[in-house]
Design a protein around this motif. Structure first.
Motif, PDB file in Angstrom:
ATOM      1  N   VAL A  37      41.324  50.746  44.211  1.00  0.00           N
ATOM      2  CA  VAL A  37      39.948  50.247  44.135  1.00  0.00           C
ATOM      3  C   VAL A  37      39.556  49.636  45.481  1.00  0.00           C
ATOM      4  O   VAL A  37      38.465  49.884  46.001  1.00  0.00           O
ATOM      5  CB  VAL A  37      39.812  49.203  42.998  1.00  0.00           C
TER       6      VAL A  37
ATOM      7  N   ALA B 243      44.826  48.313  41.689  1.00  0.00           N
ATOM      8  CA  ALA B 243      43.925  47.439  42.459  1.00  0.00           C
ATOM      9  C   ALA B 243      43.796  47.879  43.927  1.00  0.00           C
ATOM     10  O   ALA B 243      42.682  47.911  44.465  1.00  0.00           O
ATOM     11  CB  ALA B 243      44.385  45.984  42.366  1.00  0.00           C
TER      12      ALA B 243
ATOM     13  N   SER C  86      35.597  39.383  42.505  1.00  0.00           N
ATOM     14  CA  SER C  86      36.262  40.653  42.195  1.00  0.00           C
ATOM     15  C   SER C  86      37.139  41.108  43.360  1.00  0.00           C
ATOM     16  O   SER C  86      36.968  40.661  44.499  1.00  0.00           O
ATOM     17  CB  SER C  86      35.216  41.725  41.899  1.00  0.00           C
ATOM     18  N   VAL C  87      38.048  42.020  43.051  1.00  0.00           N
ATOM     19  CA  VAL C  87      38.869  42.653  44.097  1.00  0.00           C
ATOM     20  C   VAL C  87      37.950  43.353  45.099  1.00  0.00           C
ATOM     21  O   VAL C  87      38.112  43.242  46.312  1.00  0.00           O
ATOM     22  CB  VAL C  87      39.843  43.672  43.471  1.00  0.00           C
ATOM     23  N   SER C  88      36.956  44.061  44.570  1.00  0.00           N
ATOM     24  CA  SER C  88      36.063  44.837  45.439  1.00  0.00           C
ATOM     25  C   SER C  88      35.387  43.942  46.464  1.00  0.00           C
ATOM     26  O   SER C  88      35.350  44.260  47.662  1.00  0.00           O
ATOM     27  CB  SER C  88      34.989  45.532  44.594  1.00  0.00           C
ATOM     28  N   ASP C  89      34.827  42.809  46.014  1.00  0.00           N
ATOM     29  CA  ASP C  89      34.099  41.928  46.941  1.00  0.00           C
ATOM     30  C   ASP C  89      35.053  41.241  47.919  1.00  0.00           C
ATOM     31  O   ASP C  89      34.726  41.069  49.096  1.00  0.00           O
ATOM     32  CB  ASP C  89      33.310  40.870  46.158  1.00  0.00           C
TER      33      ASP C  89
END
Lengths: 141, 304
Positions: free
Chosen positions: B110, B107, B83-86
């Motif tokens: 986030v 994105a 994911s983008v977050s990770d």
């Protein structure tokens, strides 16, 4: 038509006729074990017709969701058969996981685990936009 | 400063301060050679880029810093489904500042929630591109000597052109700016900019399909490319891609001191014969982009 009054619980009143089921769904009242009464097309001096939802248990309802559906709805808290609080609502500044962004280019369409958040941009027009991509909220009312 | 996602995250005095700092860096580069020594910048480019990535990297090197990252999602764990977050949480552990480009709108926002380091949006889909806007503002200020009382024409893809959206938002805060929006019906400015910025702030604007009819009124002409990557349907792209091609002939009625800007890359919307016209400023924009990004990196890292 008469519905028994409740002893301890919530009465969501002055719902525009026809919107009770939408509110029932958004508040996820189907998950409750207690009695829930949906009264459709009740007579109202002020509104002509209105819907009412009675929930026969003490619980917290999400006032942001109700305010988003219609800020003119009133939420009455009943204890020992008496009205102890009448909550007046307003359009919430933020809506979190109430509606979903439908823009296929929005990050919410691919990223798991992030909330769908909409912010109020124009209270007069009841206009909400996605926090991430600024797309207008789908018009569900 | 924790993040730059939207140009409106910066106040007008902050933008003016960055422009002033960029001018000083340009005039006295040696003063800034060691400012970011021992600092690392991660460039996370999930979508291809030439100018933006190179200018950020060049900017960091010229400040004495180091650069790490990737220029293609396929060469990172994103290709494995991360994911983008990770990805961002990981990158922020190894770097002091993050620069991110991503095809999905929102994105970088986030990313900013998950990152321990400040995040700069280097373009998110058709949404925002604030550092291009800083480049555009720096170029307009340098060439015209002001950012107010200008008539600015935006031509081409105003729907998906993120640089257009950011620049209109930024210029809306300067007095006396008139906006001329030139596009085919299918590529008109989206409502969140038209209603949310122009109408809401009672700004003067006109919409037209005809570039030549408005040419003589313009102080700045901002050309854009019709971007193939923004279309879900190839047929629509092919039908619209050549809507506007700027040629010397079309410039006949333009003011002698009008400036022509383009965020680049261009395909064929500006004929190469215009490159030698003194009004063509798009390669000056490329040069200016590095200096304004140097100023921004310093600001985000809290370095004078």
């Amino acid at each position: 038509m008469n519905i028994d009054s409740i002893k301890n619980g919530i009465v969501i009143d002055h719902i525009k006729a026809g919107q009770a089921m939408k509110l029932y769904s958004l508040l996820e009242l189907d998950r409750l074990e207690c009695p829930v009464a949906i009264i459709k097309n009740a007579q109202s001096k002020k509104m002509g017709k209105k819907d009412i939802i009675k929930i026969d248990t003490r619980m917290e309802v999400d006032l942001d969701i109700i305010g988003y559906v219609d800020p003119d709805i009133t939420v009455n808290v009943i204890e020992d058969g008496k009205l102890v609080e009448k909550k007046h609502l307003q359009l919430p500044e933020m809506l979190r996981d109430v509606i979903k962004c439908k823009n296929p280019r929005c990050i919410t369409s691919t990223e798991n685990g992030i909330p769908h958040v909409f912010k109020l941009c124009d209270a007069g027009k009841k206009l909400y936009r996605c926090l991430y991509c600024e797309t207008k909220a789908p018009d569900e009312n | 400063m924790e993040k730059l996602i939207d140009i409106l995250d910066l106040s007008v005095p902050e933008i003016n301060g960055l422009i002033e700092k960029a001018g000083d860096i340009m005039a006295h580069p040696d003063k800034y050679r060691e400012k970011c020594r021992y600092k690392k910048m991660a460039t996370l480019f999930f979508e291809p880029s030439t100018r933006t990535r190179l200018s950020f990297e060049s900017a960091m090197y010229d400040l004495g810093g180091q650069v790490l990252g990737f220029s293609d999602a396929q060469s990172s764990s994103v290709s494995k489904g991360e994911s983008v977050s990770d990805t961002v949480r990981t990158a922020s552990i190894y770097s002091d500042i993050i620069v991110m480009r991503h095809p999905k709108e929102g994105a970088p926002l986030v990313a900013s929630y998950k990152s321990e380091a400040p995040v700069i949006n280097a373009g998110d889909g058709g949404h925002n591109h604030p550092t291009q806007t800083l480049t555009d503002l720096f170029t307009i200020q340098s060439e015209k000597g002001r950012l107010d009382n200008l008539t600015v024409g935006f031509c081409g893809d105003l729907k998906f052109g993120r640089t257009v959206h950011s620049l209109i938002s930024a210029l809306s805060r300067y007095r006396g700016v008139k906006f001329v929006l030139i596009s085919p019906d299918e590529l008109k400015l989206p409502s969140y900019i038209k209603d949310g910025v122009l109408v809401k702030n009672n700004l003067e604007f006109t919409e037209t399909k005809d570039l030549e009819s408005v040419m003589e009124s313009l102080d700045v002409l901002y050309m854009t490319r019709v971007q193939r990557e923004r279309f879900f349907n190839e047929e629509d792209y092919l039908r619209l891609k050549d809507s506007y091609i700027l040629t010397p002939d079309k410039l006949k009625t333009a003011k002698s001191d009008m400036i022509i800007l383009h965020p680049l890359p261009r395909v064929n919307e500006i004929h190469v014969s215009i490159d030698d016209d003194p009004r063509a400023c798009y390669f000056k924009q490329v040069r200016n982009g590095k200096y304004i990004r140097m100023a921004l990196i310093l600001k985000m890292l809290g370095i004078d």
